[in-house]
Design a protein around this motif. Sequence first.
Motif, PDB file in Angstrom:
ATOM      1  N   ASN A   1       0.779  -1.232   0.000  1.00 50.62           N
ATOM      2  CA  ASN A   1       0.000   0.000   0.000  1.00 50.62           C
ATOM      3  C   ASN A   1       0.816   1.290   0.000  1.00 50.62           C
ATOM      4  OD1 ASN A   1      -2.664   0.359  -0.319  1.00 50.62           O
ATOM      5  ND2 ASN A   1      -3.102   0.744   1.822  1.00 50.62           N
ATOM      6  N   THR A   2       2.065   1.215  -0.437  1.00 53.00           N
ATOM      7  CA  THR A   2       2.845   2.442  -0.510  1.00 53.00           C
ATOM      8  C   THR A   2       2.723   3.094  -1.879  1.00 53.00           C
ATOM      9  OG1 THR A   2       4.728   1.090  -1.107  1.00 53.00           O
ATOM     10  CG2 THR A   2       4.572   1.775   1.190  1.00 53.00           C
ATOM     11  N   GLY A   3       2.083   2.405  -2.811  1.00 49.14           N
ATOM     12  CA  GLY A   3       1.907   2.962  -4.149  1.00 49.14           C
ATOM     13  C   GLY A   3       2.841   2.368  -5.188  1.00 49.14           C
TER      14      GLY A   3
ATOM     15  N   THR B   1       2.296  -0.138  -7.221  1.00 50.29           N
ATOM     16  CA  THR B   1       1.611  -0.360  -8.484  1.00 50.29           C
ATOM     17  C   THR B   1       1.320   0.968  -9.175  1.00 50.29           C
ATOM     18  OG1 THR B   1       0.687  -2.387  -7.602  1.00 50.29           O
ATOM     19  CG2 THR B   1      -0.359  -1.511  -9.555  1.00 50.29           C
ATOM     20  N   SER B   2       1.036   2.001  -8.396  1.00 49.30           N
ATOM     21  CA  SER B   2       0.814   3.316  -9.007  1.00 49.30           C
ATOM     22  C   SER B   2       2.087   3.811  -9.680  1.00 49.30           C
ATOM     23  CB  SER B   2       0.379   4.321  -7.947  1.00 49.30           C
ATOM     24  OG  SER B   2      -0.768   3.872  -7.283  1.00 49.30           O
TER      25      SER B   2
ATOM     26  N   GLY C   1      -5.087  -0.548  -5.493  1.00 47.12           N
ATOM     27  CA  GLY C   1      -6.133  -0.656  -4.481  1.00 47.12           C
ATOM     28  C   GLY C   1      -5.651  -0.105  -3.174  1.00 47.12           C
ATOM     29  N   ASN C   2      -6.556   0.462  -2.429  1.00 45.49           N
ATOM     30  CA  ASN C   2      -6.162   1.032  -1.151  1.00 45.49           C
ATOM     31  C   ASN C   2      -6.323   0.017  -0.031  1.00 45.49           C
ATOM     32  OD1 ASN C   2      -5.259   2.923   0.589  1.00 45.49           O
ATOM     33  ND2 ASN C   2      -7.130   4.127   0.664  1.00 45.49           N
TER      34      ASN C   2
ATOM     35  N   THR D   1      -1.555  -6.724  -4.908  1.00 47.59           N
ATOM     36  CA  THR D   1      -0.628  -7.274  -5.890  1.00 47.59           C
ATOM     37  C   THR D   1      -0.137  -8.619  -5.385  1.00 47.59           C
ATOM     38  OG1 THR D   1       0.099  -5.042  -6.304  1.00 47.59           O
ATOM     39  CG2 THR D   1       1.457  -6.790  -7.200  1.00 47.59           C
TER      40      THR D   1
ATOM     41  N   ASN E   1       6.869   8.367  -1.886  1.00 50.12           N
ATOM     42  CA  ASN E   1       5.636   8.610  -2.654  1.00 50.12           C
ATOM     43  C   ASN E   1       4.611   9.361  -1.797  1.00 50.12           C
ATOM     44  OD1 ASN E   1       3.794   8.395  -4.778  1.00 50.12           O
ATOM     45  ND2 ASN E   1       3.045   6.399  -4.104  1.00 50.12           N
ATOM     46  N   MET E   2       3.559   9.795  -2.448  1.00 46.67           N
ATOM     47  CA  MET E   2       2.435  10.506  -1.802  1.00 46.67           C
ATOM     48  C   MET E   2       2.879  11.850  -1.254  1.00 46.67           C
ATOM     49  SD  MET E   2       0.159   7.503  -0.309  1.00 46.67           S
ATOM     50  CE  MET E   2       0.335   5.801  -0.862  1.00 46.67           C
TER      51      MET E   2
ATOM     52  N   ARG F   1       0.639  14.575   0.119  1.00 49.47           N
ATOM     53  CA  ARG F   1       0.051  14.569   1.458  1.00 49.47           C
ATOM     54  C   ARG F   1       0.885  15.355   2.471  1.00 49.47           C
ATOM     55  NH1 ARG F   1      -4.783  12.820   2.629  1.00 49.47           N
ATOM     56  NH2 ARG F   1      -4.016  11.979   4.602  1.00 49.47           N
TER      57      ARG F   1
ATOM     58  N   SER G   1       4.748  12.079  -6.409  1.00 49.58           N
ATOM     59  CA  SER G   1       3.326  11.895  -6.149  1.00 49.58           C
ATOM     60  C   SER G   1       2.721  11.340  -7.427  1.00 49.58           C
ATOM     61  CB  SER G   1       2.654  13.211  -5.792  1.00 49.58           C
ATOM     62  OG  SER G   1       1.253  13.047  -5.918  1.00 49.58           O
TER      63      SER G   1
ATOM     64  N   ARG H   1      -0.200  10.530  -7.771  1.00 50.65           N
ATOM     65  CA  ARG H   1      -1.531  11.091  -7.923  1.00 50.65           C
ATOM     66  C   ARG H   1      -1.488  12.425  -8.654  1.00 50.65           C
ATOM     67  NH1 ARG H   1      -6.388  10.247  -3.893  1.00 50.65           N
ATOM     68  NH2 ARG H   1      -5.975   8.203  -4.735  1.00 50.65           N
TER      69      ARG H   1
ATOM     70  N   GLU I   1     -11.039   2.062  -2.628  1.00 50.67           N
ATOM     71  CA  GLU I   1     -10.253   3.258  -2.936  1.00 50.67           C
ATOM     72  C   GLU I   1     -10.279   4.266  -1.797  1.00 50.67           C
ATOM     73  OE1 GLU I   1      -7.694   3.574  -5.640  1.00 50.67           O
ATOM     74  OE2 GLU I   1      -8.627   5.551  -5.433  1.00 50.67           O
TER      75      GLU I   1
HETATM   76  P1  GDP Z   1       0.746  -0.931  -3.689  1.00 54.30           P
HETATM   77  O1  GDP Z   1      -0.042  -1.810  -2.759  1.00 54.30           O
HETATM   78  O2  GDP Z   1       2.057  -0.560  -3.068  1.00 54.30           O
HETATM   79  O3  GDP Z   1       0.886  -1.499  -5.061  1.00 54.30           O
HETATM   80  O4  GDP Z   1      -0.051   0.448  -3.760  1.00 54.30           O
HETATM   81  P2  GDP Z   1      -1.102   0.976  -4.843  1.00 54.30           P
HETATM   82  O5  GDP Z   1      -0.395   1.475  -6.049  1.00 54.30           O
HETATM   83  O6  GDP Z   1      -2.137  -0.081  -5.049  1.00 54.30           O
HETATM   84  O7  GDP Z   1      -1.688   2.250  -4.093  1.00 54.30           O
HETATM   85  C1  GDP Z   1      -2.244   2.206  -2.799  1.00 54.30           C
HETATM   86  C2  GDP Z   1      -3.173   3.388  -2.571  1.00 54.30           C
HETATM   87  O8  GDP Z   1      -2.431   4.605  -2.495  1.00 54.30           O
HETATM   88  C3  GDP Z   1      -4.205   3.599  -3.694  1.00 54.30           C
HETATM   89  O9  GDP Z   1      -5.431   3.951  -3.118  1.00 54.30           O
HETATM   90  C4  GDP Z   1      -3.657   4.752  -4.493  1.00 54.30           C
HETATM   91  O10 GDP Z   1      -4.688   5.488  -5.121  1.00 54.30           O
HETATM   92  C5  GDP Z   1      -2.949   5.565  -3.409  1.00 54.30           C
HETATM   93  N1  GDP Z   1      -1.840   6.359  -3.929  1.00 54.30           N
HETATM   94  C6  GDP Z   1      -0.855   5.936  -4.744  1.00 54.30           C
HETATM   95  N2  GDP Z   1      -0.015   6.951  -5.033  1.00 54.30           N
HETATM   96  C7  GDP Z   1      -0.473   8.046  -4.372  1.00 54.30           C
HETATM   97  C8  GDP Z   1      -0.028   9.412  -4.272  1.00 54.30           C
HETATM   98  O11 GDP Z   1       0.955   9.838  -4.865  1.00 54.30           O
HETATM   99  N3  GDP Z   1      -0.757  10.240  -3.486  1.00 54.30           N
HETATM  100  C9  GDP Z   1      -1.862   9.818  -2.802  1.00 54.30           C
HETATM  101  N4  GDP Z   1      -2.516  10.691  -2.047  1.00 54.30           N
HETATM  102  N5  GDP Z   1      -2.310   8.553  -2.887  1.00 54.30           N
HETATM  103  C10 GDP Z   1      -1.636   7.659  -3.662  1.00 54.30           C
END
Ligand code: GDP
Length: 699
Positions: A14-16, A18-19, A32-33, A38, A122-123, A126, A151, A153, A361
């Motif tokens: 959940n650190t992002g 996949t994003s 997914g949040n 994954t 990441n993020m 915030r 970020s 996002r 989400e």
């Molecule tokens: P993974 O589990 O590490 O693969 O994480 P994901 O890519 O699935 O992202 C987890 C959550 O963090 C999702 O709800 C994304 O929408 C959110 N997210 C990802 N990148 C960012 C970002 O840069 N900023 C914010 N605010 N949320 C993000």
Amino acid sequence: MGKQINVALIGNPNTGKTSVFNALTGLNQKVGNYPGITVEKKEGVCKLPRGVKAHIIDLPGTYSLNASSLDENVVIELLLNKNDKDFPDVAVVVSDVENLKRNLLLFTQIKDLEIPTILVINMSDRMAYKGISLDIDYLERELNTKIALVSTRKNKGISELKELIANYKELSIEPCMNASSIDEAYFSSLRKAFPNQLLYKLWLVITQDVNFGKTDRKTIEDVTNFKTKTKADLKRLQQKETIKRYQFINDTLKKGQTIDLKSAKDLRIKLDRILTHKVWGYLIFGVILLTIFQAIYDWSSVPMDFIDSAFASFSEWTKSVLPEGAFTSLLAEGIIPGLGGIVIFIPQIAFLFLFISILEESGYMSRVVFLMDRIMRRFGLSGKSVVPLISGTACAIPAIMATRNIESWKERLITILVTPFTTCSARLPVYLIIIALVIPEGRFLGLSFQALTLMLLYLIGFGAAVGSAWILSKVLKIRSKTFFVIEMPNYKVPLAKNVALTVLEKTKAFVFGAGKIILAISIVLWFLASYGPGEEFNNAEQIVTEQFASNNLSDEELQQKIASHKLEHSFIGITGRAIEPAIRPLGYDWKIGIAIVSSFAAREVFVGTLATIYSVGSDEEETIKNRMAGEVNPILGGPLFNFASGISLLLFYAFAMQCMSTLAIVKRETNSWKWPLYQLVVMSAFAYIVALAAFQILK
Ligand code: GDP
Ligand code: MG
């Protein structure tokens, strides 16, 4: 030029990751949040500055290199094996700016493996909200790394990250921590015995019991007389390692990160207090579920009626423009009604996933996991079993794969075994059509009976899953440790794009996954229903005409009688009637029997099958629902689909294990035929008994 480098994305769940993966590769993998999204590594290609190409791998989330789940094993095995074709030239460790301290634990471990590493924070969007500021230069120096503040996002920092990856040759491979400080004496004996090996790698091999290259725990123990260290000693040393790492991280962050607490007091704390409350939490979850099921009904009735009549007219139109014959009949009575039976469920499936993906989400789903852990524990499951059980509403296959992040094997096996009880999207059409036929349309406190029945069926599915989990937890003699780590992501306003993608992906998977099978089966069924062996079928016209010669039937009535006589003596009619004795006590006739048998290929075939069977030989423009409503029970008289037989069928579908693909995936995940066969027999027998009881009591 043209060289391709391997880049692995690693980080806590959940650190992002996949994003970041999507941002680099331009692909659209599911984001997914909540943790555990994954479950298998995904790969893509990214073009970097100066013609460098990167092969990017998105790895499952892992908290540390101390493996406790299958997910984490995947990561460790890759990082320890230099010969793996995916072994990274660069490890990109993705962290979340709000959880840096915990995220950096894994980072320091990877640094100690002397792999060139980039830290993505990441993020960053915030930071202002949370009152966080970072001294990037200081952190880069202390951690011996390059940092990209990103970020995904807001699409910030991605090109800087690409630049850093392209310059991977300049990255430092200096470790952050001196591994030998864990136990000086022991590490120096290790160094003497294996002068060419990386110490930290040896340490991981010893403590994790994984092997890399030709070195495994045993060879190391033999050479170094390591046996003098007991398992308990090892555990103690591992804890010492973790403490040392956190000391280092704390020291680094003390100078590199400042948090202005005043602005950090946010909504999250208040929301968490309510949403995970012992009473309010469950109540809110219940109300949300109720609202969802009501909305599914209210919003989709208009598009469904439209689709229903559109397919009926389409079939009619086909018959009117094409010359009469086998092909036209195949099209109008086999293929079109079969497809119509699928398309009609798109609105409801799309709405269901719209809601589920909004819950994911927004971060709410993780609160549900936390909330449910209290209950799940009592039934031998983990709070994390909620994710598979809820994903199971889409399809049991990804749901069973999502069990891989459950740490304990026993809890994982139980979750795998009970997940197929969850109502999957393939069962939805069956439920919907039967509910429409047998449940009256009234409302109670503004909630329609039909919506309530549907919700009840979902709850029965979950109930059966949880109940059988409890039994399994008592019966199965498997010892495995249990512990539970859950991520509490921040609340986020769901991104319309992410939600839309999930809805699209799930709906597409339903339409095309199911569509192929349904089309094939519709054709086979049409054939089996349109042809038959022997006199009774081939001379149907003559036989029926003679039989009713004295009855003065109108031409239309006669044609109907001939058609049903033919169907009864067609190949499919013969099969259906052969199994009729077994299903008659459940209130079904041979036509339903055929549908049940074909359901074992895939449940979603049920409605298509009935549509095909009832269409064959019928002339009027009629919808499937009307045709089913007109069926008469051959023995008891009255409508075939009445309250008793309808409930019996609903319960049969709620419990029966009718999906070959699920059996196949269970075989793969448990590595034996024992468990899927066990599921097949137990679930189907249970379904039969419950359906039998329901019909006998209600009739
Ligand atoms: P993974 O589990 O590490 O693969 O994480 P994901 O890519 O699935 O992202 C987890 C959550 O963090 C999702 O709800 C994304 O929408 C959110 N997210 C990802 N990148 C960012 C970002 O840069 N900023 C914010 N605010 N949320 C993000
Ligand atoms: Mg992911």
